[in-house]
Design a protein around this motif. Structure first.
Motif, PDB file in Angstrom:
ATOM      1  N   MET A 144     -10.525  -8.016  -9.971  1.00  0.00           N
ATOM      2  CA  MET A 144     -11.179  -6.742 -10.259  1.00  0.00           C
ATOM      3  C   MET A 144     -12.537  -6.631  -9.560  1.00  0.00           C
ATOM      4  N   TYR A 149     -11.990  -5.734  -5.988  1.00  0.00           N
ATOM      5  CA  TYR A 149     -11.612  -4.317  -5.900  1.00  0.00           C
ATOM      6  C   TYR A 149     -12.846  -3.414  -5.994  1.00  0.00           C
ATOM      7  N   VAL A 188     -14.379  -0.888  -3.127  1.00  0.00           N
ATOM      8  CA  VAL A 188     -14.556   0.543  -3.374  1.00  0.00           C
ATOM      9  C   VAL A 188     -15.981   0.971  -3.043  1.00  0.00           C
ATOM     10  N   LEU A 204      -7.036 -10.879   1.644  1.00  0.00           N
ATOM     11  CA  LEU A 204      -6.824  -9.839   0.635  1.00  0.00           C
ATOM     12  C   LEU A 204      -5.356  -9.458   0.600  1.00  0.00           C
ATOM     13  N   GLN A 213      -4.576  -4.720  -2.841  1.00  0.00           N
ATOM     14  CA  GLN A 213      -6.017  -4.664  -3.087  1.00  0.00           C
ATOM     15  C   GLN A 213      -6.706  -3.736  -2.090  1.00  0.00           C
ATOM     16  N   ALA A 264      -5.517  -0.101  -2.936  1.00  0.00           N
ATOM     17  CA  ALA A 264      -6.096   0.391  -4.194  1.00  0.00           C
ATOM     18  C   ALA A 264      -7.554   0.790  -4.001  1.00  0.00           C
ATOM     19  N   SER A 265      -8.306  -0.024  -3.277  1.00  0.00           N
ATOM     20  CA  SER A 265      -9.721   0.294  -3.059  1.00  0.00           C
ATOM     21  C   SER A 265      -9.882   1.506  -2.143  1.00  0.00           C
ATOM     22  N   THR A 276      -8.990   4.666  -4.185  1.00  0.00           N
ATOM     23  CA  THR A 276     -10.049   5.027  -5.127  1.00  0.00           C
ATOM     24  C   THR A 276     -11.244   5.646  -4.412  1.00  0.00           C
ATOM     25  N   LEU A 324       1.380   1.318  -5.102  1.00  0.00           N
ATOM     26  CA  LEU A 324       0.849  -0.031  -4.911  1.00  0.00           C
ATOM     27  C   LEU A 324       1.976  -1.026  -4.598  1.00  0.00           C
TER      28      LEU A 324
END
Length: 553
Positions: free
Chosen positions: A1, A4, A8, A106, A110, A113-114, A117, A269
């Motif tokens: 987390m 991530y 972001v 990575l 990951q 997702a970043s 976002t 994902l």
């Protein structure tokens, strides 16, 4: 987390102005942000909220009170998907950070997702405002309890997730299953064509449906078997689920809403984990960036005047770079479609028919409104196409080029302004003349409108260049990010619209509540536009030149 969240934060920072850019003009940014919020965002949100409130009030007796809010949110979701395609393609595959992220230890999910976002946060600010405006109008009109505002705030933050998730899945599958998308230029062309097609289709559907005046719209939304809303609810079921959770006061719809969002995110994902690395390698960031064979090109070099050469260079950049062409040039061609949509949306109670009739009758008030409208549209289109307000930003890391070529900075800024004037002004003149012929206006009135339109374009063009010179975004990794991350575009639009609103409102009120005749008001309007043009030119030729001299990368 933690990885991530760090990714972001880094990705959002990449499209935001750098700390150096922010520190240059802190007060400037605060003032411009204040003007943008109170000059564009809040008035637009208020206007939308009033529309939803009015429609909901009329729909409540029919038992279909939530349909107006659902329809508008579905339309927002459709356009979020269309415009999100370009953004997701660019962020996932054609951003400059790809070559740095892929070698890191990575997992693909990951990275995706970043990136997802960051794109959601960066691209959905205006969408967040529109969503909360729709729900505010709906909740007030329906008299729902206070806790529904908490659901509305949650919906504001989460409704864009599903359309962007669709974009993410589609983008990765297209990259996996096809071999023709290998650069961002192709993506820009495809998404631009898709946007244009959707706008045309929307105009055709609305026109075929007899328009969407208030009476027709209420009747259509009152129908429990409304085909359009039914299809949209199948494509984007989350809109109906979250709205139903407000109306029915049940947690079941809210749980299903959360579940559908989680399902969409989990799906893309999983796909990312399986295919992203395969599809991301060896993708060229821009077809324009490919090295071309220069053999024999030296023989084609010809000497020409410096200003003419610089003019050609600016034209080629705007027309040959798809991101610039789609965002800066094409808008000058398609904005009449939006006017046509406004025309057909009135349906049987079309106020434009009576407006045209009054112009033919020579009604002074209507003629004045028409002339003020020409000026307002000229300012809006010139500010919206951002040719001028991104003129310095487009130079990017090549800022040194404009400082050291044998052409003064002032002359270069005049050329950049001329580009905006030619593209924006020629488009406006074509449509003004076409409108004059269609409406059977006299030659004198058409010429007057042309002069007012050109003055409005020139003023906005020079002012846009000055605004961009104050604090341009010079560090960007793609042409799309040069436009997305440049707050000067938005600030310039806000100030231009605010000034034009003051001018037009002042002119109309002077006609309405003083003995001043329309001819004198039009003359004063011409003088005021000349003054604004002179002031913006002086700002550009003095302050803007000094601003650029002080800039460094």
């Amino acid at each position: 987390m933690s990885i991530y969240l760090k990714l972001v934060k880094a990705l959002i920072a990449a499209v935001e102005p750098t700390s150096d850019e922010k520190n240059r003009k802190k007060i400037f940014y605060r003032v411009m942000a204040f003007i943008a919020v109170f000059g564009i965002m809040l008035p637009m949100a208020f206007f939308l909220g009033v529309i939803i409130y009015s429609l909901t009030k009329q729909l409540m007796p029919t038992g279909a009170g939530q349909n107006a809010a659902e329809l508008f949110l579905q339309i927002i979701s459709v356009f979020s998907f269309i415009f999100g395609l370009n953004v997701i393609f660019s962020v996932f595959y054609f951003s400059g950070d790809i070559e740095n992220l892929l070698p890191l230890p990575l997992r693909p999910f990951q990275i995706i997702a970043s990136k997802f976002t960051a794109a959601l946060i960066s691209e959905s600010v205006m969408e967040f405002i529109l969503i909360i405006a729709v729900y505010a109008g709906f909740i007030i009109a329906a008299g729902l309890p206070f806790y529904t505002y908490l659901i509305a705030l949650f919906a504001m933050l989460t409704l864009p997730i599903v359309p962007l998730s669709y974009c993410a899945v589609l983008c990765m599958l297209v990259m996996l299953l096809t071999g023709f998308i290998k650069n961002k230029d192709t993506v820009n062309k495809i998404t631009g064509f898709l946007t244009f097609a959707v706008i045309i289709a929307l105009a055709a559907v609305v026109s075929a449906g007899g328009g969407l005046d208030s009476e027709h719209l209420v009747a259509a939304l009152s129908d429990p078997h409304n085909a359009l809303l039914g299809v949209l609810n199948l494509i984007f079921p989350h809109v109906h689920l979250i709205t139903a959770a407000m109306v029915n006061n049940t947690a079941v719809n809210l749980i299903f809403y959360l579940g559908y969002n989680v399902l969409c995110v989990a799906l893309f994902l999983l796909i990312a984990e399986a295919v992203y690395l395969k599809t991301a390698v060896d993708v060229n960031r821009s077809a324009a960036a490919r090295k071309k064979d220069l053999e024999g090109s030296l023989g084609k070099i010809r000497s020409s005047p410096a200003c003419l050469t610089y003019l050609k260079k600016e034209f080629r950049i705007l027309f040959r770079t798809p991101a610039y062409f789609m965002n800066c040039v094409l808008i000058n061609l398609i904005w009449p479609i939006f006017l046509y949509l406004i025309y057909v949306l009135q349906g049987k109670t079309n106020f434009l028919e009576s407006f045209i009739y009054e112009i033919h009758r020579g009604n002074e008030e209507i003629v004045l409104i028409f002339i003020l409208g020409i000026s307002a549209v000229s300012v809006l289109v010139t500010a919206a196409n951002c040719i001028a307000s991104s003129a310095i930003t487009r130079e990017g890391r090549h800022l040194a080029f404009i400082k050291y070529i044998p052409l003064s900075i002032g002359a270069q800024l005049n050329v950049k302004a001329l580009i905006s004037i030619i593209i924006s002004g020629s488009g406006m003149l074509i449509y003004v003349i076409a409108a004059g012929i269609y409406l059977h206006l006299g030659v004198k009135l058409v010429l007057l409108c042309c002069v007012i339109s050109l003055l409005s374009v020139v003023f906005t063009s020079y002012f846009g260049i000055y605004m961009d010179s104050v604090n341009p975004k010079l560090i960007w990794d793609s042409e799309l990010n040069a436009l997305r991350g440049n707050y000067n575009i938005f600030f310039n639009m806000a100030i231009a619209i605010l000034l034009e609103a003051v001018v037009c409102a002042g002119a109309y009120l002077a006609f309405k509540f003083t003995p001043i005749g329309s001819l004198l008001i039009i003359l004063l309007l011409l003088i005021l536009l000349m003054v604004l043009t002179a002031v913006s030119y002086l700002l550009c030729s003095t302050k803007a030149v000094k601003n650029i001299d002080r800039l460094s990368i």
